[in-house]
Scaffold this active site. Structure first.
Site, PDB file in Angstrom:
ATOM      1  CG  HIS A 151      -0.248   0.321   2.511  1.00  0.00           C
ATOM      2  ND1 HIS A 151       0.368  -0.662   3.238  1.00  0.00           N
ATOM      3  CD2 HIS A 151      -0.052   1.471   3.197  1.00  0.00           C
ATOM      4  CE1 HIS A 151       0.907  -0.126   4.327  1.00  0.00           C
ATOM      5  NE2 HIS A 151       0.674   1.172   4.329  1.00  0.00           N
TER       6      HIS A 151
HETATM    7  C1  UD1 Z   1      -2.241   5.754   5.401  1.00  0.00           C
HETATM    8  C2  UD1 Z   1      -0.968   6.357   5.978  1.00  0.00           C
HETATM    9  C3  UD1 Z   1       0.146   5.334   5.943  1.00  0.00           C
HETATM   10  C4  UD1 Z   1      -0.265   4.026   6.595  1.00  0.00           C
HETATM   11  C5  UD1 Z   1      -1.580   3.543   6.007  1.00  0.00           C
HETATM   12  C6  UD1 Z   1      -2.061   2.348   6.779  1.00  0.00           C
HETATM   13  C7  UD1 Z   1      -0.652   8.771   5.610  1.00  0.00           C
HETATM   14  C8  UD1 Z   1       0.077   9.791   4.829  1.00  0.00           C
HETATM   15  N1  UD1 Z   1      -0.526   7.504   5.190  1.00  0.00           N
HETATM   16  O1  UD1 Z   1      -1.971   5.469   4.029  1.00  0.00           O
HETATM   17  O2  UD1 Z   1       1.264   5.840   6.638  1.00  0.00           O
HETATM   18  O3  UD1 Z   1       0.737   3.081   6.393  1.00  0.00           O
HETATM   19  O4  UD1 Z   1      -2.563   4.569   6.099  1.00  0.00           O
HETATM   20  O5  UD1 Z   1      -2.939   1.559   6.068  1.00  0.00           O
HETATM   21  O6  UD1 Z   1      -1.312   9.101   6.561  1.00  0.00           O
HETATM   22  N2  UD1 Z   1      -9.344   4.408   1.079  1.00  0.00           N
HETATM   23  C9  UD1 Z   1     -10.577   3.806   1.016  1.00  0.00           C
HETATM   24  N3  UD1 Z   1     -11.195   3.462   2.184  1.00  0.00           N
HETATM   25  C10 UD1 Z   1     -10.659   3.722   3.405  1.00  0.00           C
HETATM   26  C11 UD1 Z   1      -9.409   4.354   3.456  1.00  0.00           C
HETATM   27  C12 UD1 Z   1      -8.750   4.693   2.281  1.00  0.00           C
HETATM   28  O7  UD1 Z   1     -11.105   3.549  -0.063  1.00  0.00           O
HETATM   29  O8  UD1 Z   1     -11.278   3.381   4.436  1.00  0.00           O
HETATM   30  C13 UD1 Z   1      -8.643   4.711  -0.201  1.00  0.00           C
HETATM   31  C14 UD1 Z   1      -8.961   6.083  -0.766  1.00  0.00           C
HETATM   32  O9  UD1 Z   1      -8.969   5.970  -2.164  1.00  0.00           O
HETATM   33  C15 UD1 Z   1      -7.766   6.910  -0.338  1.00  0.00           C
HETATM   34  C16 UD1 Z   1      -6.631   5.888  -0.367  1.00  0.00           C
HETATM   35  O10 UD1 Z   1      -7.225   4.669   0.041  1.00  0.00           O
HETATM   36  O11 UD1 Z   1      -7.513   7.998  -1.185  1.00  0.00           O
HETATM   37  C17 UD1 Z   1      -5.483   6.227   0.555  1.00  0.00           C
HETATM   38  O12 UD1 Z   1      -5.928   6.418   1.897  1.00  0.00           O
HETATM   39  P1  UD1 Z   1      -5.100   7.375   2.892  1.00  0.00           P
HETATM   40  O13 UD1 Z   1      -5.633   7.239   4.262  1.00  0.00           O
HETATM   41  O14 UD1 Z   1      -4.996   8.743   2.338  1.00  0.00           O
HETATM   42  O15 UD1 Z   1      -3.633   6.783   2.841  1.00  0.00           O
HETATM   43  P2  UD1 Z   1      -3.149   5.279   3.005  1.00  0.00           P
HETATM   44  O16 UD1 Z   1      -2.499   4.867   1.743  1.00  0.00           O
HETATM   45  O17 UD1 Z   1      -4.229   4.434   3.558  1.00  0.00           O
HETATM   46  N1  UDP Z   2      -3.504  -5.593   8.847  1.00  0.00           N
HETATM   47  C1  UDP Z   2      -4.776  -6.144   9.012  1.00  0.00           C
HETATM   48  N2  UDP Z   2      -5.462  -6.506   7.895  1.00  0.00           N
HETATM   49  C2  UDP Z   2      -4.975  -6.374   6.640  1.00  0.00           C
HETATM   50  C3  UDP Z   2      -3.663  -5.825   6.494  1.00  0.00           C
HETATM   51  C4  UDP Z   2      -2.969  -5.428   7.605  1.00  0.00           C
HETATM   52  O1  UDP Z   2      -5.251  -6.292  10.145  1.00  0.00           O
HETATM   53  O2  UDP Z   2      -5.672  -6.734   5.675  1.00  0.00           O
HETATM   54  C5  UDP Z   2      -2.763  -5.183  10.053  1.00  0.00           C
HETATM   55  C6  UDP Z   2      -1.383  -5.779  10.189  1.00  0.00           C
HETATM   56  O3  UDP Z   2      -1.440  -7.042  10.812  1.00  0.00           O
HETATM   57  C7  UDP Z   2      -0.672  -4.744  11.052  1.00  0.00           C
HETATM   58  C8  UDP Z   2      -1.297  -3.434  10.582  1.00  0.00           C
HETATM   59  O4  UDP Z   2      -2.528  -3.784   9.948  1.00  0.00           O
HETATM   60  O5  UDP Z   2      -0.984  -4.921  12.419  1.00  0.00           O
HETATM   61  C9  UDP Z   2      -0.389  -2.748   9.617  1.00  0.00           C
HETATM   62  O6  UDP Z   2      -1.070  -1.708   9.017  1.00  0.00           O
HETATM   63  P1  UDP Z   2      -0.749  -1.179   7.556  1.00  0.00           P
HETATM   64  O7  UDP Z   2       0.032  -2.192   6.819  1.00  0.00           O
HETATM   65  O8  UDP Z   2      -2.039  -0.728   6.975  1.00  0.00           O
HETATM   66  O9  UDP Z   2       0.104   0.141   7.840  1.00  0.00           O
HETATM   67  P2  UDP Z   2       1.626   0.420   8.254  1.00  0.00           P
HETATM   68  O10 UDP Z   2       1.996  -0.481   9.377  1.00  0.00           O
HETATM   69  O11 UDP Z   2       2.468   0.235   7.033  1.00  0.00           O
HETATM   70  O12 UDP Z   2       1.610   1.855   8.649  1.00  0.00           O
END
Ligand code: UD1
Ligand code: UDP
Length: 354
Positions: free
Chosen positions: A204
Site C-alpha cells: 500500500h
Molecule cells: C495511510 C498512511 C500510511 C499508513 C496507512 C495504513 C498517511 C500519509 N498515510 O496510508 O502511513 O501506512 O494509512 O494503512 O497518513 N481508502 C478507502 N477506504 C478507506 C481508506 C482509504 O477507499 O477506508 C482509499 C482512498 O482511495 C484513499 C486511499 O485509500 O484515497 C489512501 O488512503 P489514505 O488514508 O490517504 O492513505 P493510506 O495509503 O491508507
Molecule cells: N492488517 C490487518 N489486515 C490487513 C492488512 C494489515 O489487520 O488486511 C494489520 C497488520 O497485521 C498490522 C497493521 O494492519 O498490524 C499494519 O497496518 P498497515 O500495513 O495498513 O500500515 P503500516 O503499518 O504500514 O503503517
C-alpha cells in the site's frame, strides 16, 4: 485523573491504541478522537470490535483527500475538540496524517503531546510518513520509543528530554491476540490454504502504488512467486484498476478484501513467507518468526534486517523473485521490540502527568 485526548484515524493506529487504551482505563480519563482517515468497515470498525476498543467519543469523518487538504481538515476538527474538552495531554500514534494533525493542533494550543512510536526514521523524506514522524517528534513532550535505535535517532536530532524506551505496543497487541487468532480464525480454511504452503503479501506504500512501473513490476513478480494471497488495501485496488493491472493481478494471485486483525495474524503465522511494504507487517513477521521480503528500498525497522529476518528488495522484479525463492533467515531473533508490556509502561508514565 489525567485527561487524555487520543487521536487515531488509520488502521495501524487502531491496533496500536487497543492495548494502550486498555492500560489507560482506570488510571486516565480518555477521550477518543477518530479522524475518519480510514472509514471502510474493513479498515476501521472491525478493529474496534475485535480488539474491544471503546467507541470513539468523536468521529470527524474527514475521509480521503490530498495530503494537505486531509491534514488541514483534521487540524480544524481536532483543534475545536481540544478547545472545548480541555484535555491535559494529547496522545498520538505512529506517522500518519492523523498523527501530525493531532500533534500540531495540540502543540499550537500549548498542550503536551505524547507520541507513541517516537524516533522511527527511514531517512527518506519522499515518504509522507517521514515528514509526519519528524514534525511530530519535534513538537512532542513525551516520546515513547519502541526501541533503543529510535531513542538514538532522537538523540541525533538533539531530542533527549521526555524520551522513554518502552518497547513496542504492537508487540503487546500481538502477544494479546495471536493465541486467540490461532484458535479462532477460519480464514485459512475458507481460502483453502495449507499452513506453510503460501506467501502472504501486502502492498500500500505510495512509492509502490503511485508509480505504475513499480506496481507493474510487483504484480509481474508475484505472478512468478506463484502461491501469493494478498489482502488488498483500497489504495492498491484503486491503483491497480487505474493502471489497467487489476485483471493481471487477479490471475497472478488470490486477491481478497482487507482482513480483520485476527485473520491477519492467522494468515501471517501460517505463511511460509511474507512479502510486504507495510511497517507493521515487517515487525509482525519478525515477532512471529516468518521470513520477510520487504518491497522497499529502506525501512525504519532496521533491527529486522540486522538480525537477518528481513531483506529489502525494493520494487525490482528480479530481486523480488530471487528473494522469494531463496531468502532464509540467518540468526536468532531477539526481544528488541520489548516484552509485551510497553502499554503498561506508557500508561503509568502518563497517569502521573496531571
Ligand atoms: C495511510 C498512511 C500510511 C499508513 C496507512 C495504513 C498517511 C500519509 N498515510 O496510508 O502511513 O501506512 O494509512 O494503512 O497518513 N481508502 C478507502 N477506504 C478507506 C481508506 C482509504 O477507499 O477506508 C482509499 C482512498 O482511495 C484513499 C486511499 O485509500 O484515497 C489512501 O488512503 P489514505 O488514508 O490517504 O492513505 P493510506 O495509503 O491508507
Ligand atoms: N492488517 C490487518 N489486515 C490487513 C492488512 C494489515 O489487520 O488486511 C494489520 C497488520 O497485521 C498490522 C497493521 O494492519 O498490524 C499494519 O497496518 P498497515 O500495513 O495498513 O500500515 P503500516 O503499518 O504500514 O503503517
Amino acid at each position: 485523573m489525567v485527561r487524555i485526548a487520543t487521536v487515531i484515524g488509520a488502521r495501524p493506529q487502531f491496533i496500536k491504541a487497543a492495548p494502550v487504551s486498555r492500560a489507560l482505563a482506570g488510571v486516565a480519563d480518555e477521550i477518543l478522537i477518530h479522524t475518519g482517515q480510514h472509514y471502510d468497515p474493513g479498515m476501521s470498525d472491525v478493529f474496534f470490535e475485535e480488539m474491544h476498543i471503546p467507541v470513539p467519543t468523536y468521529n470527524l469523518g474527514i475521509g480521503s483527500w490530498t495530503q494537505g487538504h486531509q491534514t488541514g481538515e483534521m487540524l480544524k476538527g481536532i483543534e475545536s475538540i481540544l478547545l472545548s474538552d480541555e484535555p491535559d495531554i494529547v496522545l498520538v500514534y505512529g506517522d500518519t496524517n492523523s498523527t501530525l494533525a493531532g500533534a500540531l493542533a495540540a502543540a499550537k494550543l500549548h498542550l503536551p503531546v505524547a507520541h507513541v512510536e517516537a524516533g522511527l526514521r527511514s531517512f527518506d523524506k519522499s515518504m509522507p510518513e517521514e515528514i509526519n514522524r519528524i514534525l511530530t517528534d519535534h513538537v512532542s513532550t513525551h516520546l515513547f520509543c519502541p526501541t533503543k535505535t529510535a531513542a538514538a535517532n532522537l538523540a541525533s536530532e538533539t531530542i533527549m528530554q521526555g524520551v522513554h524506551v518502552t518497547g513496542d505496543v504492537m508487540a503487546d497487541a500481538l502477544a494479546m491476540h495471536a493465541p486467540v487468532a490461532a484458535r479462532s480464525s477460519e480464514k485459512l480454511a475458507s481460502l483453502g490454504l495449507v499452513p506453510g504452503a503460501y506467501t502472504l503479501c501486502t502492498v500500500h506504500r505510495q512509492s509502490n502504488t503511485d508509480d505504475q512501473k513499480h506496481l507493474a513490476a510487483i504484480v509481474s513478480a508475484l505472478g512468478d512467486v506463484g502461491d501469493v494471497v494478498m489482502p488488498l488495501h483500497p489504495r492498491t485496488r484503486r491503483a491497480l484498476v487505474q493502471a489497467g493491472l487489476y485483471e493481471q493481478a487477479a490471475q497472478a494471485m488470490t486477491l481478497i478484501e482487507p482482513v480483520g486483525y485476527l485473520d491477519m495474524l492467522a494468515l501471517e503465522q501460517n505463511a511460509r513467507l511474507i512479502l510486504t511494504d507495510s511497517g507493521g507487517v515487517q515487525k509482525e513477521a519478525y515477532l512471529l518468526g516468518v521470513p520477510c521480503v520487504t518491497l522497499r528500498e529502506n525501512t525504519e525497522w532496521t533491527e529486522t534486517v540486522d538480525d537477518g529476518w528481513n531483506v529489502l528488495v525494493g520494487a525490482d522484479r528480479d530481486a523480488i523473485c530471487s528473494a522469494a525463492a531463496s531468502f532464509r533467515p540467518k540468526g536468532p531473533r531477539s526481544d528488541v521490540f520489548g516484552d509485551g508490556k510497553a502499554s503498561e509502561r506508557i500508561a503509568s508514565i502518563l497517569a502521573d502527568k496531571v
